[in-house]
Design a protein around this motif. Structure first.
Motif, PDB file in Angstrom:
ATOM      1  N   GLU A 286       0.448  -0.971   0.111  1.00 23.71           N
ATOM      2  CA  GLU A 286       0.252   0.030  -0.239  1.00 23.71           C
ATOM      3  C   GLU A 286       1.174   0.896   0.517  1.00 23.71           C
ATOM      4  N   GLU A 287       0.895   2.416  -0.515  1.00 21.32           N
ATOM      5  CA  GLU A 287       1.117   3.035  -0.449  1.00 21.32           C
ATOM      6  C   GLU A 287       2.959   3.006  -1.208  1.00 21.32           C
ATOM      7  N   GLY A 288       2.942   2.180  -2.345  1.00 23.53           N
ATOM      8  CA  GLY A 288       4.613   1.245  -2.197  1.00 23.53           C
ATOM      9  C   GLY A 288       4.792   1.209  -0.821  1.00 23.53           C
ATOM     10  N   LEU A 289       4.537   0.673   0.218  1.00 20.02           N
ATOM     11  CA  LEU A 289       5.055   0.310   1.429  1.00 20.02           C
ATOM     12  C   LEU A 289       4.214  -1.296   2.028  1.00 20.02           C
ATOM     13  N   GLU A 290       5.218  -2.038   2.717  1.00 22.07           N
ATOM     14  CA  GLU A 290       4.862  -3.675   2.851  1.00 22.07           C
ATOM     15  C   GLU A 290       3.767  -3.485   4.356  1.00 22.07           C
ATOM     16  N   LYS A 291       2.121  -3.658   3.834  1.00 22.68           N
ATOM     17  CA  LYS A 291       1.328  -3.527   5.448  1.00 22.68           C
ATOM     18  C   LYS A 291       1.218  -5.161   6.180  1.00 22.68           C
ATOM     19  N   TYR A 292       1.780  -4.692   6.737  1.00 24.36           N
ATOM     20  CA  TYR A 292       1.282  -5.656   8.482  1.00 24.36           C
ATOM     21  C   TYR A 292       0.303  -5.437   9.752  1.00 24.36           C
ATOM     22  N   ILE A 293      -0.504  -5.977  10.051  1.00 27.92           N
ATOM     23  CA  ILE A 293      -1.689  -6.147  10.591  1.00 27.92           C
ATOM     24  C   ILE A 293      -1.435  -6.258  11.325  1.00 27.92           C
ATOM     25  N   PRO A 294      -2.129  -6.250  12.889  1.00 28.00           N
ATOM     26  CA  PRO A 294      -1.311  -6.873  14.344  1.00 28.00           C
ATOM     27  C   PRO A 294      -2.252  -8.151  14.894  1.00 28.00           C
ATOM     28  N   HIS A 295      -1.292  -8.774  15.482  1.00 28.05           N
ATOM     29  CA  HIS A 295      -1.337 -10.158  15.481  1.00 28.05           C
ATOM     30  C   HIS A 295      -3.422 -10.141  16.317  1.00 28.05           C
ATOM     31  N   PRO A 296      -4.042 -11.318  15.479  1.00 31.11           N
ATOM     32  CA  PRO A 296      -5.551 -11.546  16.038  1.00 31.11           C
ATOM     33  C   PRO A 296      -5.135 -11.801  17.036  1.00 31.11           C
TER      34      PRO A 296
ATOM     35  N   ASP B 257      -1.873  -0.568  12.405  1.00 32.04           N
ATOM     36  CA  ASP B 257      -1.222  -1.164  11.015  1.00 32.04           C
ATOM     37  C   ASP B 257       0.558  -0.574  11.256  1.00 32.04           C
ATOM     38  N   LEU B 258       0.776  -1.508  10.506  1.00 33.86           N
ATOM     39  CA  LEU B 258       2.674  -1.337  10.504  1.00 33.86           C
ATOM     40  C   LEU B 258       2.619  -1.167   9.302  1.00 33.86           C
ATOM     41  N   TYR B 259       3.308  -0.430   8.732  1.00 40.69           N
ATOM     42  CA  TYR B 259       3.737  -0.231   6.716  1.00 40.69           C
ATOM     43  C   TYR B 259       5.454  -0.069   7.047  1.00 40.69           C
ATOM     44  N   ILE B 260       5.750  -1.059   6.394  1.00 42.33           N
ATOM     45  CA  ILE B 260       7.055  -0.897   6.290  1.00 42.33           C
ATOM     46  C   ILE B 260       8.000  -0.428   4.677  1.00 42.33           C
ATOM     47  N   GLN B 261       9.412   0.157   4.464  1.00 42.55           N
ATOM     48  CA  GLN B 261       9.689   0.117   3.363  1.00 42.55           C
ATOM     49  C   GLN B 261      11.236  -0.836   3.510  1.00 42.55           C
ATOM     50  N   LYS B 262      11.523  -1.504   2.799  1.00 41.25           N
ATOM     51  CA  LYS B 262      12.952  -2.053   2.804  1.00 41.25           C
ATOM     52  C   LYS B 262      14.107  -1.837   1.999  1.00 41.25           C
TER      53      LYS B 262
ATOM     54  N   ASN C  85      17.088  -2.659  -1.544  1.00 44.82           N
ATOM     55  CA  ASN C  85      17.264  -3.918  -1.766  1.00 44.82           C
ATOM     56  C   ASN C  85      18.228  -4.817  -0.654  1.00 44.82           C
ATOM     57  N   GLU C  86      18.487  -4.891   0.220  1.00 43.15           N
ATOM     58  CA  GLU C  86      19.524  -5.563   0.559  1.00 43.15           C
ATOM     59  C   GLU C  86      18.576  -6.325   1.587  1.00 43.15           C
ATOM     60  N   ASN C  87      17.066  -5.768   1.972  1.00 40.34           N
ATOM     61  CA  ASN C  87      15.930  -6.474   2.597  1.00 40.34           C
ATOM     62  C   ASN C  87      15.665  -5.647   4.373  1.00 40.34           C
ATOM     63  N   LYS C  88      16.842  -5.027   4.044  1.00 32.64           N
ATOM     64  CA  LYS C  88      16.504  -3.605   5.494  1.00 32.64           C
ATOM     65  C   LYS C  88      15.713  -2.837   5.964  1.00 32.64           C
ATOM     66  N   VAL C  89      15.348  -2.933   7.004  1.00 37.78           N
ATOM     67  CA  VAL C  89      14.195  -1.976   6.972  1.00 37.78           C
ATOM     68  C   VAL C  89      15.004  -0.328   6.811  1.00 37.78           C
ATOM     69  N   ILE C  90      14.405   0.169   5.666  1.00 35.85           N
ATOM     70  CA  ILE C  90      14.872   1.589   6.754  1.00 35.85           C
ATOM     71  C   ILE C  90      13.725   3.177   6.187  1.00 35.85           C
ATOM     72  N   THR C  91      12.082   2.545   6.405  1.00 33.75           N
ATOM     73  CA  THR C  91      11.485   3.533   6.837  1.00 33.75           C
ATOM     74  C   THR C  91      10.443   2.505   7.490  1.00 33.75           C
ATOM     75  N   SER C  92       9.671   3.000   9.032  1.00 33.15           N
ATOM     76  CA  SER C  92       8.832   2.108   9.660  1.00 33.15           C
ATOM     77  C   SER C  92       7.769   3.319   9.911  1.00 33.15           C
ATOM     78  N   ILE C  93       6.512   2.483   9.526  1.00 28.26           N
ATOM     79  CA  ILE C  93       5.487   3.875   9.980  1.00 28.26           C
ATOM     80  C   ILE C  93       4.439   3.375  10.027  1.00 28.26           C
ATOM     81  N   ARG C  94       3.889   3.739  12.178  1.00 29.04           N
ATOM     82  CA  ARG C  94       2.622   2.525  12.899  1.00 29.04           C
ATOM     83  C   ARG C  94       1.587   3.776  12.561  1.00 29.04           C
ATOM     84  N   CYS C  95       0.339   3.618  12.175  1.00 25.21           N
ATOM     85  CA  CYS C  95      -0.939   3.953  12.072  1.00 25.21           C
ATOM     86  C   CYS C  95      -1.887   3.773  13.282  1.00 25.21           C
TER      87      CYS C  95
END
Length: 125
Positions: free
Chosen positions: A27-37, A50-55, A57-67
């Motif tokens: 979503e919006e170019g970010l990987e979306k993660y949802i809260p555990h049930p 909700d958590l949105y992550i930008q990684k 090329n080495e799969n390292k998280v470079i931006t984290s957004i919690r909404c």
């Protein structure tokens, strides 16, 4: 979720607080993660994020957004965190309305520009 996966106590419920599951959605170019049930069940959906992550090329998280998932529109905030590495070892955290999530790249770029101006001005003093 079956019964054997259910936590046995409130303390066990807390283990799932701020635990996220990948959605395999972008979503919006970010990987979306949802809260555990179990987090949702224990705290209610409105009290989770909700958590949105930008990684990179080495799969390292470079931006984290919690909404926030609250029902109150004015309280629906996102908090974006990232570092200015390798140029500077600075951690930035910016908060904005969830309705502006679509503009996260612009918010990030403008924030970085302001920090860079501060350092350039300090060096010129």
């Amino acid at each position: 979720m079956n019964e054997k996966d259910q936590p046995k106590s409130k303390a066990e419920n807390y283990k799932f607080h701020f635990k996220y599951l990948p959605t395999k959605k972008i979503e919006e170019g970010l990987e979306k993660y949802i809260p555990h049930p179990i987090w949702v069940e224990f705290y209610d959906y409105e009290d989770t994020d909700d958590l949105y992550i930008q990684k990179n090329n080495e799969n390292k998280v470079i931006t984290s957004i919690r909404c926030s998932n609250t029902n109150v529109d004015l309280a629906r905030k996102c908090s974006m965190t990232w570092t200015l590495e390798p140029k500077m070892k600075i951690l930035l955290k910016v908060t904005f309305q969830r309705s502006n999530l679509k503009d996260w790249k612009l918010i990030k770029r403008l924030s970085e520009e302001e920090v860079n101006k501060l350092f350039i001005n300090k060096m010129l003093d």
